[in-house]
Design an enzyme around this catalytic site. Sequence first.
Site, PDB file in Angstrom:
ATOM      1  N   ILE A 281     -15.646  37.879  25.979  1.00 21.17           N
ATOM      2  CA  ILE A 281     -14.865  36.760  25.417  1.00 21.17           C
ATOM      3  C   ILE A 281     -14.473  35.760  26.525  1.00 21.17           C
ATOM      4  CG2 ILE A 281     -12.641  37.903  25.551  1.00 21.17           C
ATOM      5  CD1 ILE A 281     -11.651  36.456  23.261  1.00 21.17           C
TER       6      ILE A 281
ATOM      7  N   LEU B  83     -10.383  39.967  17.039  1.00 15.51           N
ATOM      8  CA  LEU B  83      -9.851  41.318  17.260  1.00 15.51           C
ATOM      9  C   LEU B  83      -9.748  41.699  18.735  1.00 15.51           C
ATOM     10  CD1 LEU B  83     -12.221  42.918  14.637  1.00 15.51           C
ATOM     11  CD2 LEU B  83      -9.782  43.283  14.534  1.00 15.51           C
TER      12      LEU B  83
ATOM     13  N   ARG C 287       6.326  47.356  29.316  1.00 16.15           N
ATOM     14  CA  ARG C 287       5.794  47.787  28.023  1.00 16.15           C
ATOM     15  C   ARG C 287       5.613  46.584  27.085  1.00 16.15           C
ATOM     16  NH1 ARG C 287       5.366  51.609  23.777  1.00 16.15           N
ATOM     17  NH2 ARG C 287       4.973  50.361  21.930  1.00 16.15           N
TER      18      ARG C 287
ATOM     19  N   TYR D 204       2.415  43.219  26.198  1.00 14.69           N
ATOM     20  CA  TYR D 204       1.476  43.101  25.069  1.00 14.69           C
ATOM     21  C   TYR D 204       2.155  42.395  23.897  1.00 14.69           C
ATOM     22  CZ  TYR D 204      -1.171  45.096  21.025  1.00 14.69           C
ATOM     23  OH  TYR D 204      -1.870  45.308  19.856  1.00 14.69           O
TER      24      TYR D 204
ATOM     25  N   VAL E 256       6.198  62.454  24.035  1.00 16.48           N
ATOM     26  CA  VAL E 256       6.880  61.583  25.001  1.00 16.48           C
ATOM     27  C   VAL E 256       8.368  61.477  24.627  1.00 16.48           C
ATOM     28  CG1 VAL E 256       6.995  59.229  25.917  1.00 16.48           C
ATOM     29  CG2 VAL E 256       4.766  60.302  25.485  1.00 16.48           C
TER      30      VAL E 256
ATOM     31  N   TYR F  83       8.082  51.628  31.033  1.00 14.35           N
ATOM     32  CA  TYR F  83       7.784  51.935  29.627  1.00 14.35           C
ATOM     33  C   TYR F  83       9.065  51.980  28.813  1.00 14.35           C
ATOM     34  CZ  TYR F  83       6.177  54.334  25.410  1.00 14.35           C
ATOM     35  OH  TYR F  83       5.891  54.645  24.108  1.00 14.35           O
TER      36      TYR F  83
HETATM   37  P1  NAD Z   1     -10.119  48.420  20.069  1.00 13.54           P
HETATM   38  O1  NAD Z   1      -9.714  48.555  21.487  1.00 13.54           O
HETATM   39  O2  NAD Z   1     -10.773  49.583  19.422  1.00 13.54           O
HETATM   40  O3  NAD Z   1     -11.047  47.148  19.870  1.00 13.54           O
HETATM   41  C1  NAD Z   1     -10.976  46.015  20.675  1.00 13.54           C
HETATM   42  C2  NAD Z   1     -12.397  45.593  20.996  1.00 13.54           C
HETATM   43  O4  NAD Z   1     -12.331  44.421  21.828  1.00 13.54           O
HETATM   44  C3  NAD Z   1     -13.174  46.654  21.776  1.00 13.54           C
HETATM   45  O5  NAD Z   1     -14.385  46.981  21.138  1.00 13.54           O
HETATM   46  C4  NAD Z   1     -13.433  45.988  23.129  1.00 13.54           C
HETATM   47  O6  NAD Z   1     -14.691  46.331  23.707  1.00 13.54           O
HETATM   48  C5  NAD Z   1     -13.372  44.532  22.764  1.00 13.54           C
HETATM   49  N1  NAD Z   1     -13.077  43.738  23.949  1.00 13.54           N
HETATM   50  C6  NAD Z   1     -12.069  43.928  24.840  1.00 13.54           C
HETATM   51  N2  NAD Z   1     -12.144  43.012  25.812  1.00 13.54           N
HETATM   52  C7  NAD Z   1     -13.233  42.237  25.525  1.00 13.54           C
HETATM   53  C8  NAD Z   1     -13.810  41.126  26.156  1.00 13.54           C
HETATM   54  N3  NAD Z   1     -13.320  40.635  27.290  1.00 13.54           N
HETATM   55  N4  NAD Z   1     -14.898  40.561  25.577  1.00 13.54           N
HETATM   56  C9  NAD Z   1     -15.425  41.057  24.437  1.00 13.54           C
HETATM   57  N5  NAD Z   1     -14.906  42.133  23.793  1.00 13.54           N
HETATM   58  C10 NAD Z   1     -13.825  42.707  24.340  1.00 13.54           C
HETATM   59  O7  NAD Z   1      -8.806  48.005  19.258  1.00 13.54           O
HETATM   60  P2  NAD Z   1      -8.539  48.039  17.680  1.00 13.54           P
HETATM   61  O8  NAD Z   1      -7.642  49.174  17.393  1.00 13.54           O
HETATM   62  O9  NAD Z   1      -9.809  47.892  16.954  1.00 13.54           O
HETATM   63  O10 NAD Z   1      -7.659  46.717  17.538  1.00 13.54           O
HETATM   64  C11 NAD Z   1      -8.231  45.477  17.221  1.00 13.54           C
HETATM   65  C12 NAD Z   1      -7.143  44.403  17.186  1.00 13.54           C
HETATM   66  O11 NAD Z   1      -6.101  44.780  16.306  1.00 13.54           O
HETATM   67  C13 NAD Z   1      -6.471  44.143  18.526  1.00 13.54           C
HETATM   68  O12 NAD Z   1      -6.208  42.776  18.638  1.00 13.54           O
HETATM   69  C14 NAD Z   1      -5.180  44.920  18.448  1.00 13.54           C
HETATM   70  O13 NAD Z   1      -4.194  44.355  19.263  1.00 13.54           O
HETATM   71  C15 NAD Z   1      -4.857  44.789  16.976  1.00 13.54           C
HETATM   72  N6  NAD Z   1      -4.043  45.900  16.478  1.00 13.54           N
HETATM   73  C16 NAD Z   1      -4.590  47.121  16.237  1.00 13.54           C
HETATM   74  C17 NAD Z   1      -3.786  48.143  15.737  1.00 13.54           C
HETATM   75  C18 NAD Z   1      -4.318  49.506  15.379  1.00 13.54           C
HETATM   76  O14 NAD Z   1      -3.567  50.266  14.786  1.00 13.54           O
HETATM   77  N7  NAD Z   1      -5.566  49.835  15.655  1.00 13.54           N
HETATM   78  C19 NAD Z   1      -2.437  47.925  15.536  1.00 13.54           C
HETATM   79  C20 NAD Z   1      -1.920  46.674  15.835  1.00 13.54           C
HETATM   80  C21 NAD Z   1      -2.737  45.663  16.289  1.00 13.54           C
HETATM   81  C1  UGA Z   2       0.579  50.802  19.335  1.00 15.95           C
HETATM   82  C2  UGA Z   2      -0.152  49.900  20.316  1.00 15.95           C
HETATM   83  O1  UGA Z   2       0.746  49.093  21.019  1.00 15.95           O
HETATM   84  C3  UGA Z   2      -1.105  48.960  19.671  1.00 15.95           C
HETATM   85  O2  UGA Z   2      -2.347  49.579  19.555  1.00 15.95           O
HETATM   86  C4  UGA Z   2      -0.742  48.465  18.308  1.00 15.95           C
HETATM   87  O3  UGA Z   2      -0.689  47.069  18.370  1.00 15.95           O
HETATM   88  C5  UGA Z   2       0.596  48.963  17.796  1.00 15.95           C
HETATM   89  O4  UGA Z   2       0.751  50.337  18.042  1.00 15.95           O
HETATM   90  C6  UGA Z   2       0.718  48.686  16.295  1.00 15.95           C
HETATM   91  O5  UGA Z   2       0.402  49.529  15.457  1.00 15.95           O
HETATM   92  O6  UGA Z   2       1.110  47.590  15.959  1.00 15.95           O
HETATM   93  P1  UGA Z   2       2.445  52.571  19.709  1.00 15.95           P
HETATM   94  O7  UGA Z   2       2.647  52.914  18.281  1.00 15.95           O
HETATM   95  O8  UGA Z   2       3.641  52.724  20.567  1.00 15.95           O
HETATM   96  O9  UGA Z   2       1.875  51.093  19.853  1.00 15.95           O
HETATM   97  O10 UGA Z   2       1.266  53.410  20.376  1.00 15.95           O
HETATM   98  P2  UGA Z   2       0.812  54.934  20.278  1.00 15.95           P
HETATM   99  O11 UGA Z   2       0.042  55.231  21.498  1.00 15.95           O
HETATM  100  O12 UGA Z   2       0.104  55.157  18.999  1.00 15.95           O
HETATM  101  O13 UGA Z   2       2.171  55.769  20.367  1.00 15.95           O
HETATM  102  C7  UGA Z   2       3.003  56.050  19.279  1.00 15.95           C
HETATM  103  C8  UGA Z   2       4.137  56.921  19.782  1.00 15.95           C
HETATM  104  O14 UGA Z   2       3.634  58.182  20.225  1.00 15.95           O
HETATM  105  C9  UGA Z   2       4.939  56.363  20.949  1.00 15.95           C
HETATM  106  O15 UGA Z   2       6.289  56.689  20.757  1.00 15.95           O
HETATM  107  C10 UGA Z   2       4.415  57.153  22.156  1.00 15.95           C
HETATM  108  O16 UGA Z   2       5.354  57.272  23.187  1.00 15.95           O
HETATM  109  C11 UGA Z   2       4.112  58.489  21.530  1.00 15.95           C
HETATM  110  N1  UGA Z   2       3.060  59.321  22.179  1.00 15.95           N
HETATM  111  C12 UGA Z   2       1.869  58.786  22.527  1.00 15.95           C
HETATM  112  C13 UGA Z   2       3.312  60.677  22.380  1.00 15.95           C
HETATM  113  O17 UGA Z   2       4.411  61.198  22.101  1.00 15.95           O
HETATM  114  N2  UGA Z   2       2.330  61.453  22.920  1.00 15.95           N
HETATM  115  C14 UGA Z   2       1.124  60.975  23.266  1.00 15.95           C
HETATM  116  O18 UGA Z   2       0.258  61.761  23.744  1.00 15.95           O
HETATM  117  C15 UGA Z   2       0.878  59.583  23.062  1.00 15.95           C
END
Ligand code: NAD
Ligand code: UGA
Length: 369
Positions: free
Chosen positions: A61, A80, A165, A168, A234, A317
Amino acid sequence: MESFKSLKKICILGCGGFIGSHLVERLLSKGGYSIIGLDITSEKIKSFVNAKNFSFHSVNIFDTEKVYKWIKECDTVISLVALCNPSLYNTIPLDVIESNFTKPLNTVKACLELKKRIIHFSTSEVYGKTQQALLKEKIKPDNNNAYILNEDHSPMILGSIHAQRWTYACAKQLLERTIYAYGFEKGLHYTIVRPFNFIGPRMDYLPGIDREGVPRVLACFMSALLQNKPLQLVNGGKNRRCFTYIDDAIDALIRILDHPEVCDKQILNIGNPGNEVTIAELASLMIELYRELAPTESKNHPQTQIISSQDFYGSGYEDSDRRVPDNTKIEQLINWKPFTGLKDALRKTITSYIKGYSTIKEACRGKKK
Ligand code: NAD
Ligand code: UGA
């Protein structure tokens, strides 16, 4: 037969990740879309990377010119790309800000200039800590409304600058504000989505199996179960999350994609308020299900272990105590409701990881022979 002209043309940035891979797979099976997918990796989409109506390009990107070129060819952009694992927010904060604000901002600008609609992925993390966390004594614990997070009214409370923390959440929030301002001042067509802890197959990676590092909690626990290691809680695992099954989330996204007018200039939560648990409860449930689904592998009785956030994530954190989505708006606008309960979601997810892990083990055995 569908003619190319009748297909909706979509460009998905980050199509190779957890959400992207599920989205592309579903759009291809539904039909009616021509998809340009950009990512730096295609590992999770390798089984359909050569499918009809999907063209994958290995693009960073950061390469603005190439991204611009692909955006030009589509009607809607789904953005994404991000670094979105909490273990990175306080360890490589500059990369986190760059990948969640600076670079995706170029995507937004390209959409404005080329008059393309953008569906941008923000996060439930923008809400930060709840008011309840700061006012513990003042709001009665049974006042559940204090925890329900509304897109258009809830305040967003982040920690101090030392608490990295929040790099993001802050970067995501600034991009939300920028997109909103582009809509307000210059007529950008956008929808911002705030996912609440999606879970499902293909999430992140398994440390000690796929690669090293600290992924999100589902993958951390899954990796511990598969390797017979303790599940680490944690700070005791007292914080709460509402876990949303990926298939439900993809339903919501497709409705958003297919309803550009009603979703225009909206910010939408996508989450499952019925699936709220503490992280300690999540660990117990995963242990219970793993025993049920892999009885021979789990005979050593998986355990939990408490660890401090300092030892697990390092300094800087902090945590969100509780986040429950208000789904009123998304339900009213596009008639979406999540329907997969937590146990069902975990059962499907754990089953897929067990299957994937046995394939990895067989491949390793094959190499040793
Ligand atoms: P993910 O890490 O699985 O996917 C992100 C993708 O972006 C990866 O495939 C990675 O290779 C690609 N990427 C990273 N840097 C790049 C770059 N410089 N150029 C091109 N590609 C690049 O994450 P996800 O869980 O699929 O999340 C997707 C989006 O949704 C993110 O913006 C994330 O912040 C948001 N989001 C996800 C969750 C969730 O629960 N999964 C929650 C809240 C927000
Ligand atoms: C996540 C990430 O910030 C993002 O991927 C996403 O944007 C966001 O959730 C979202 O859903 O909007 P968080 O939920 O804190 O944030 O991330 P997790 O790694 O899933 O952790 C959830 C909780 O589990 C936290 O309290 C963390 O401290 C705890 N945890 C995590 C543990 O207790 N043990 C572990 O091994 C890992």
